[in-house]
Design an enzyme around this catalytic site. Structure first.
Site, PDB file in Angstrom:
ATOM      1  N   GLY A 140    -105.785 -40.842  15.038  1.00 56.28           N
ATOM      2  CA  GLY A 140    -107.095 -40.211  14.907  1.00 56.28           C
ATOM      3  C   GLY A 140    -107.421 -39.830  13.478  1.00 56.28           C
ATOM      4  O   GLY A 140    -108.560 -39.490  13.167  1.00 56.28           O
ATOM      5  N   ARG A 141    -106.404 -39.867  12.632  1.00 52.41           N
ATOM      6  CA  ARG A 141    -106.665 -39.508  11.225  1.00 52.41           C
ATOM      7  C   ARG A 141    -105.739 -40.256  10.283  1.00 52.41           C
ATOM      8  O   ARG A 141    -105.373 -39.756   9.234  1.00 52.41           O
ATOM      9  CB  ARG A 141    -106.503 -38.012  11.031  1.00 52.41           C
ATOM     10  N   LYS A 172    -102.330 -40.625   5.837  1.00 55.92           N
ATOM     11  CA  LYS A 172    -102.561 -39.618   6.879  1.00 55.92           C
ATOM     12  C   LYS A 172    -103.597 -38.619   6.355  1.00 55.92           C
ATOM     13  O   LYS A 172    -103.399 -38.049   5.281  1.00 55.92           O
ATOM     14  CB  LYS A 172    -101.237 -38.917   7.190  1.00 55.92           C
ATOM     15  N   ARG A 204     -97.582 -42.138   3.877  1.00 53.43           N
ATOM     16  CA  ARG A 204     -96.330 -42.095   4.639  1.00 53.43           C
ATOM     17  C   ARG A 204     -95.741 -43.485   4.726  1.00 53.43           C
ATOM     18  O   ARG A 204     -96.460 -44.474   4.880  1.00 53.43           O
ATOM     19  CB  ARG A 204     -96.643 -41.542   6.027  1.00 53.43           C
ATOM     20  N   ARG A 228     -94.245 -46.172  18.662  1.00 57.37           N
ATOM     21  CA  ARG A 228     -93.767 -44.959  19.329  1.00 57.37           C
ATOM     22  C   ARG A 228     -93.508 -45.233  20.802  1.00 57.37           C
ATOM     23  O   ARG A 228     -93.989 -46.240  21.339  1.00 57.37           O
ATOM     24  CB  ARG A 228     -94.848 -43.871  19.239  1.00 57.37           C
ATOM     25  N   ASP A 271     -95.567 -39.332  21.967  1.00 59.68           N
ATOM     26  CA  ASP A 271     -96.248 -40.040  20.873  1.00 59.68           C
ATOM     27  C   ASP A 271     -95.613 -39.716  19.529  1.00 59.68           C
ATOM     28  O   ASP A 271     -95.909 -40.375  18.533  1.00 59.68           O
ATOM     29  CB  ASP A 271     -97.737 -39.682  20.842  1.00 59.68           C
ATOM     30  N   ASP A 308     -93.696 -37.343  12.279  1.00 57.14           N
ATOM     31  CA  ASP A 308     -94.733 -36.340  12.556  1.00 57.14           C
ATOM     32  C   ASP A 308     -94.239 -34.914  12.368  1.00 57.14           C
ATOM     33  O   ASP A 308     -93.967 -34.197  13.321  1.00 57.14           O
ATOM     34  CB  ASP A 308     -95.348 -36.539  13.939  1.00 57.14           C
TER      35      ASP A 308
HETATM   36  P1  AMP Z   1    -100.186 -34.819  15.972  1.00 56.40           P
HETATM   37  O1  AMP Z   1    -100.196 -33.408  16.506  1.00 56.40           O
HETATM   38  O2  AMP Z   1    -100.319 -34.895  14.472  1.00 56.40           O
HETATM   39  O3  AMP Z   1     -99.051 -35.627  16.495  1.00 56.40           O
HETATM   40  O4  AMP Z   1    -101.534 -35.476  16.512  1.00 56.40           O
HETATM   41  C1  AMP Z   1    -101.809 -35.683  17.869  1.00 56.40           C
HETATM   42  C2  AMP Z   1    -103.028 -36.538  18.019  1.00 56.40           C
HETATM   43  O5  AMP Z   1    -104.182 -35.877  17.513  1.00 56.40           O
HETATM   44  C3  AMP Z   1    -102.969 -37.870  17.286  1.00 56.40           C
HETATM   45  O6  AMP Z   1    -103.635 -38.820  18.075  1.00 56.40           O
HETATM   46  C4  AMP Z   1    -103.705 -37.580  16.014  1.00 56.40           C
HETATM   47  O7  AMP Z   1    -104.215 -38.740  15.413  1.00 56.40           O
HETATM   48  C5  AMP Z   1    -104.808 -36.670  16.507  1.00 56.40           C
HETATM   49  N1  AMP Z   1    -105.331 -35.786  15.447  1.00 56.40           N
HETATM   50  C6  AMP Z   1    -104.705 -34.755  14.848  1.00 56.40           C
HETATM   51  N2  AMP Z   1    -105.501 -34.179  13.930  1.00 56.40           N
HETATM   52  C7  AMP Z   1    -106.676 -34.843  13.930  1.00 56.40           C
HETATM   53  C8  AMP Z   1    -107.901 -34.730  13.199  1.00 56.40           C
HETATM   54  N3  AMP Z   1    -108.079 -33.784  12.267  1.00 56.40           N
HETATM   55  N4  AMP Z   1    -108.871 -35.615  13.481  1.00 56.40           N
HETATM   56  C9  AMP Z   1    -108.712 -36.568  14.416  1.00 56.40           C
HETATM   57  N5  AMP Z   1    -107.594 -36.712  15.141  1.00 56.40           N
HETATM   58  C10 AMP Z   1    -106.579 -35.875  14.901  1.00 56.40           C
HETATM   59 MG    MG Z   2     -98.344 -37.379  16.314  1.00 54.34          MG
END
Ligand code: AMP
Ligand code: MG
Length: 484
Positions: free
Chosen positions: A89-90, A110, A173, A180, A249, A259
């Site tokens: 998502g980012r 990232k 990264r 995953r 994930d 992560d």
């Molecule tokens: P994480 O907690 O970093 O493992 O993220 C979990 C999910 O949320 C993943 O699909 C990320 O890509 C998404 N995500 C986290 N932060 C953001 C953000 N600011 N914008 C869009 N997606 C996000």
């Molecule tokens: Mg993640």
């Protein structure tokens, strides 16, 4: 002379059921704040050129490097036990850099902006959490633990909105791949049988090329992934690392730690230790990590069911058989690792009891995990809370007798301990101090100094001793937050 990009994008060549191709989202005023020159060189990249205008534009996601194919990977995952669709998502995967040693590494940004998987999010990341990931991932590498690496952090020059306004940043990264457990879950749920075969075969070629091309290759893949994760989580336990968000994930198929969100290292030994503010039930507490690893691996095994046998019942039995072996495999690794920490080369039946007695006392006397093992190594126990405790004195006698019941000399035993018990870990107060200086004062020297010590965590210089000091006691527990 160019930067040295040498992309070969095998993931992008898979069918587009696995990802969404991306356009870039440029940022207004990028500034490179930290660059991992050693890693750049290992990747075949020129650090001077990476610091140039062109290099910074690339690390900021403003300009795609030559030969790249920007994409967001699709994946699903169990988050705190609940299954959901996710995806990058980012993040932007530029592609796979082939190094001078012919190794293949994902280069991923990232915090690089929205993707089709962003849901409600802004696709951005804050400077503090990106620097934190940089520090902890490099510390893990220094400790010899498989991990994604950090190549660079760029400040975007833009503010992002969280509970308050924060400076935005992008981390570059580097990973042996970003496949995953959740990637398999996504395909198993929404892809075709052929997609699943493609993904599994691709993973074998990329990460487990020694698996022979036989009818059993998917079973071997399951076995190898179980083995790798048992080793990885064991290594976390041995240094007191708490990942904090072991969702499926966030578990790689390669066996690298990935992560770095609310992760942190345990101070006083306590299996119930949790740092993450959102882990209110302690699902991902230190002592639960091995069990959760098994749970996540069972989710992985489920995705392979269609590939393990034509008959579903048979396939389930095959998968269950493999998963059932994990606890014992983990324990074997753990006992071997703990023996090393105590300077033991050979095996005796009572070793497990000896180890657990020590851990029980560490818990009882709230002894610092890292410093206790180091104190045992360098024989400076007066620094620990175990000092002068009668039960601990008894234990020490037993341990010294045990150490003498092996062929190796005491010197060799001590040497082994020095290699297994780090003098420094990224202590929470030191990490916070480095982040505070960087984020609030633009002073990166504190972080650079910390990184230098963490690169050789088994050394014992005066500087290492300084960094092994505990924080002044505080009534407030240390809390970490997800880096969103
Ligand atoms: P994480 O907690 O970093 O493992 O993220 C979990 C999910 O949320 C993943 O699909 C990320 O890509 C998404 N995500 C986290 N932060 C953001 C953000 N600011 N914008 C869009 N997606 C996000
Ligand atoms: Mg993640």
């Amino acid at each position: 002379m160019g930067i040295g990009w040498n992309f070969d994008n095998s993931y992008a060549r898979l069918s587009d059921s696995f990802y969404a191709s991306l356009k870039l989202h440029p940022v207004s005023n990028p500034k490179l704040v930290i660059l991992n020159k050693q890693l750049a060189s290992e990747l075949g990249l020129n650090s001077e050129e990476l610091q140039s205008e062109e290099g910074v534009q690339i690390l900021a996601g403003n300009v795609a490097p030559e030969g790249s194919f920007p994409l967001a990977q699709a994946y699903a995952g169990h988050q705190f036990g609940y299954f959901t669709m996710l995806g990058d998502g980012r993040a932007t995967l530029y592609g796979e850099q082939i190094t001078p040693k012919e190794e293949r590494y994902d280069i991923q940004l990232k915090g690089s902006g929205r993707t089709p998987f962003s849901r409600g999010g802004d696709g951005r990341a804050a400077l503090g959490p990106m620097l934190r990931e940089y520090i902890i991932s490099e510390a893990m590498h220094g400790l010899g633990i498989p991990t994604t690496r950090s190549l660079a952090v760029v400040e975007t020059g833009e503010k992002i909105i969280r509970e308050m306004e924060l400076p935005g940043a992008i981390l570059t990264r580097v990973a042996s791949s970003h496949i995953r457990v959740g990637t398999f879950q996504f395909i198993a749920n929404w892809g075709s049988y052929e997609d699943l075969q493609v993904l599994a075969n691709y993973t074998i070629v990329r990460h487990y090329p020694d698996i022979p091309n036989s009818d059993h290759r998917f079973l071997y893949l399951l076995q190898e992934v179980i083995k790798k994760q048992a080793e990885l989580i064991c290594k976390w336990q041995l240094v007191g690392f708490i990942h904090g968000v072991m969702n499926t994930d966030n578990m790689t198929i390669s066996g690298e730690t990935i992560d770095y969100g609310p992760c942190a290292f345990m101070d006083a030994y306590d299996p119930d230790t949790v740092f993450s503010s959102i882990d209110t039930k302690g699902r991902y507490a230190y002592g639960n990590q091995p069990k959760i690893g098994g749970w996540n691996l069972a989710r992985f095994a489920e995705t392979l069911i269609p590939l393990l046998h034509d008959e579903e019942d048979e396939a389930v039995e095959i998968a269950q058989n493999e998963i059932a072996k994990y606890p014992l495999l983990f324990e074997k690794n753990w006992l071997r690792g703990m023996r090393g920490k105590l300077g033991l080369f050979n095996e005796e039946e009572q070793d497990k009891e000896l180890i657990n007695e020590l851990l029980d006392m560490m818990k009882k006397y709230e002894a610092d995990y890292t410093n206790t093992f180091r104190a045992l190594t360098v024989n400076k126990l007066e620094m620990t809370s175990l000092h002068d405790q009668e039960d601990f004195d008894q234990w020490q006698k037993k341990w010294q007798e045990r150490r003498s019941r092996q062929q190796q000399s005491m010197e060799e035993s001590t040497q082994l301990m020095k290699e297994r018990n780090p003098s420094v870990i990224p202590r929470n107060h030191r990490v916070e101090e480095a982040l505070d200086a960087a984020v609030n004062n633009g002073d990166y020297s504190v972080m650079e100094r910390l990184l230098k010590v963490l690169a050789n965590p088994f050394d014992d210089s005066p500087e290492h001793q300084e960094y092994s000091q505990l924080p002044v006691p505080s009534n407030l527990p240390y809390r970490t937050f997800c880096g969103t």
